[in-house]
Design an enzyme around this catalytic site. Structure first.
Site, PDB file in Angstrom:
ATOM      1  N   LYS A   1      -1.215 132.377  69.393  1.00 26.94           N
ATOM      2  CA  LYS A   1      -1.363 133.604  68.042  1.00 26.94           C
ATOM      3  C   LYS A   1      -2.870 133.556  68.161  1.00 26.94           C
ATOM      4  O   LYS A   1      -3.156 132.767  67.433  1.00 26.94           O
ATOM      5  CB  LYS A   1      -1.057 133.619  67.057  1.00 26.94           C
ATOM      6  CG  LYS A   1      -0.943 135.315  66.531  1.00 26.94           C
ATOM      7  CD  LYS A   1      -0.477 135.219  64.757  1.00 26.94           C
ATOM      8  CE  LYS A   1      -1.531 135.474  64.745  1.00 26.94           C
ATOM      9  NZ  LYS A   1      -2.525 136.058  64.408  1.00 26.94           N
TER      10      LYS A   1
ATOM     11  N   GLU B   1      -5.286 122.150  60.742  1.00 31.25           N
ATOM     12  CA  GLU B   1      -7.156 122.061  60.165  1.00 31.25           C
ATOM     13  C   GLU B   1      -6.596 122.978  59.142  1.00 31.25           C
ATOM     14  O   GLU B   1      -6.931 123.921  59.714  1.00 31.25           O
ATOM     15  CB  GLU B   1      -7.965 121.672  61.920  1.00 31.25           C
ATOM     16  CG  GLU B   1      -8.966 121.252  61.071  1.00 31.25           C
ATOM     17  CD  GLU B   1     -10.150 122.268  60.797  1.00 31.25           C
ATOM     18  OE1 GLU B   1     -10.175 122.319  60.402  1.00 31.25           O
ATOM     19  OE2 GLU B   1     -10.037 123.006  62.062  1.00 31.25           O
TER      20      GLU B   1
ATOM     21  N   CYS C   1     -15.595 125.769  58.450  1.00 32.47           N
ATOM     22  CA  CYS C   1     -14.502 125.061  57.423  1.00 32.47           C
ATOM     23  C   CYS C   1     -14.739 123.404  56.813  1.00 32.47           C
ATOM     24  O   CYS C   1     -14.955 123.248  55.811  1.00 32.47           O
ATOM     25  CB  CYS C   1     -13.140 124.569  58.099  1.00 32.47           C
ATOM     26  SG  CYS C   1     -13.072 123.986  59.121  1.00 32.47           S
TER      27      CYS C   1
ATOM     28  N   GLU D   1     -13.341 127.053  47.946  1.00 34.06           N
ATOM     29  CA  GLU D   1     -14.003 127.995  49.600  1.00 34.06           C
ATOM     30  C   GLU D   1     -14.894 129.135  49.659  1.00 34.06           C
ATOM     31  O   GLU D   1     -13.700 130.225  50.131  1.00 34.06           O
ATOM     32  CB  GLU D   1     -12.803 127.346  51.175  1.00 34.06           C
ATOM     33  CG  GLU D   1     -13.439 127.542  52.288  1.00 34.06           C
ATOM     34  CD  GLU D   1     -12.783 126.977  53.705  1.00 34.06           C
ATOM     35  OE1 GLU D   1     -12.957 126.345  54.315  1.00 34.06           O
ATOM     36  OE2 GLU D   1     -11.749 127.560  53.065  1.00 34.06           O
TER      37      GLU D   1
END
Length: 537
Positions: A228, A304, A338, A435
């Site tokens: 996906k 991850e 990230c 974040e």
């Protein structure tokens, strides 16, 4: 350039070759000369017409491009303007079921796992050649759909995708088990077998590279795939998948379902006939994915996830070089990375000088249409991310951090944000804990190594860290003390195909890239056979 490893293009370091690297890097003054920096001029110009056509917008199932079973489509948008690029087939659970059934048949009955490893290797090598032949087309789709600078996509990321495929092609015929001595007359061997149907869910910030990180090891090991793509960036993976089939990949081995997380993503995660799941994205979504996998068939999951990586500038630092590296560590890819060095810890001896120069560097950053030469920073991915970043900026101001520069929209069209720098940031502020995933640098002051180690580790995340120092003892102390999956010393974002990548704590588990990634897609089987009157044991 031909002799330079591709990975070096995606890093900043201060070795003997730094001058050469900087002359070719994204953030040099040479590249951005003539650009109207930190003004709305670049953003207000009419957008450049992308030099590419969108030819693939359907789902890829069984080697064919097909409409979603529901007939639904969704819009993928140009982040430069918010305008529609194309309408893309919107897959859901029914389409995932079709894709999984196709992948299962291709694994159980098809040629891919039964090919020799050498034959699989040749397919991946032909794919790498086709990537290079279509470099500009892939890069233009990536920039148009994602907003990253075209130069970054064309000169760094697409070549890295080709390098990844050649790396995993090299592993295809080197995957093997062992012969194991046993206490008795037995012949014992281990077999390393493909795990089966791999479900893979990739993010929007590096669509092509994440496609490569997932597809490369899975195919090298002989698996089939249902992937996906991110709903924000579905286009480049569809073209790459078409090229992979042109390279000779059998039908049904790779299936791509565009769609949304709660429908298509959840259907993959909880599917009883998916044998393995790999997910890259936010920590919050990673928790949901892991829960769905455990509630279904307890499939193994590689995650991850997010990060809040410390970038530590030591007291012996060359401040000018430290500023440039810290700037790159945070602002690269619009801050949508990230492992971004999003907590810049600076020793109190050099703190004031660092802040002033970091501010100046941010003011000098070239922002505008990512198709324009010399642009360092394009728009954020979409309106949700744009609003989220501005909300964090407001939080930083309200909590008492000093806004040195930026902090607002860039231009009046699209999802551009001015490069933003905060000083006097405290550990308990949201901008130091969460974040942000945007062009917001937070600069914190520290006194000594013990303090910065404690504060750097005081987070739920553990993806990466940067260390800037001339002292090898300091570097050794920090690299062993920091609880993260990667530590870059005097460099940052060095992503070689062979270097494993993954996190500690809530930044995920498992490793991608390198030899360790192969373990994600293999089962180990022990085979024990009695020996009758063996000549030796």
């Amino acid at each position: 350039m031909a002799s330079r490893r591709i990975s070096s293009l995606l890093s900043r370091s201060f070795s003997a070759s730094s001058a050469t690297l900087f002359s070719r890097g994204r953030s040099t003054s040479n590249l951005s000369r003539g650009i109207n920096k930190y003004s709305t001029a670049a953003a207000l110009e009419d957008p450049i017409n992308p030099p590419v056509n969108v030819n693939y917008t359907q789902l890829l199932i069984g080697g064919q491009f097909v409409d979603a079973a529901s007939g639904k489509t969704f819009q993928t948008l140009d982040p430069r303007t918010g305008d529609v690029i194309a309408n893309v087939a919107e897959g859901d659970a029914e389409d995932v079921n079709r894709a999984v059934a196709t992948a299962r048949k291709a694994f159980d009955e098809g040629p891919w796992p039964r090919m020799t490893a050498y034959e699989r290797q040749r397919v991946l090598l032909r794919f790498a050649d086709l990537i290079e032949q279509h470099n500009d087309e892939l890069a233009a789709l990536e920039t148009w759909d994602n907003g990253k600078p075209y130069e970054q996509a064309a000169k760094i990321e697409v070549p890295m995708l080709a390098r990844l495929m050649r790396y995993y092609a090299g592993w295809a015929d080197k995957i093997h088990g062992l012969t194991v001595p046993a206490d008795g007359p037995y012949h014992v061997q281990t077999l390393h077998e493909p795990i089966g149907v791999a479900g893979q869910i990739i993010p929007w910030n590096f669509p092509l590279l994440m496609f490569g990180w997932k597809v490369g090891p899975a195919l090298a090991c002989g698996n089939t795939i249902v992937m996906k793509t991110a709903e924000q960036t579905p286009l480049s993976a569809l073209l790459a998948s078409k090229l992979l089939h042109e390279a000779g990949l059998p039908s049904g081995v790779l299936n791509v379902v565009s769609g949304f997380g709660p429908t298509a993503g959840a259907a993959i995660a909880n599917h009883m006939d998916v044998d393995k799941l790999a997910f890259t994205g936010s920590t919050a979504t990673g928790k949901v994915v892991l829960q769905l996998a455990s509630k279904s068939n307890l499939k193994p999951v590689t995650l991850e996830l997010g990060g809040k990586s410390p970038f530590i500038v030591c007291e012996d630092a060359d401040v000018d070089k430290a500023v440039e590296l810290a700037h790159f560590a945070l602002f690269f890819n619009q801050g949508q990375c990230c492992c971004a060095g999003s907590r810049t810890f600076v020793h109190e001896r050099v703190y004031d000088e660092f802040v002033e120069k970091a501010k100046a560097r941010a003011l000098n950053r070239s922002v505008g249409d990512p198709f324009k030469g010399g642009i360092e920073q394009g728009p954020q991915i979409d309106t949700d991310q744009f609003d989220k970043i501005l909300n964090y900026i407001n939080s930083g101001i309200e909590s008492g951090a000093t806004l040195e520069t930026g902090g607002e929209r860039f231009g009046n069209k699209g999802y551009y944000i001015k490069p933003t720098v905060f000083s006097n940031v405290k550990d308990d502020m949201l901008i130091a804990k969460d974040e942000i995933f945007g062009p917001v640098q937070t600069i914190l002051k520290y006194k000594d190594l013990d303090e910065v180690i404690r504060r750097a580790n005081s987070t739920h995340y553990g993806l990466a860290a940067g260390v800037f120092t001339h002292n090898i003892d300091t570097a050794n102390t920090l690299t062993r003390a920091l609880r993260v999956g990667t530590v870059w010393v005097n460099c940052f974002d060095t992503f070689d195909a062979a270097i494993p990548f993954g996190g500690y704590k809530m930044s995920g588990h498992g490793r991608e890239k390198g030899i360790y990634s192969l373990n994600n897609y293999l089962q180990v089987k022990a085979v024990v056979t009695p020996l009758n009157n063996p000549a030796w044991l």
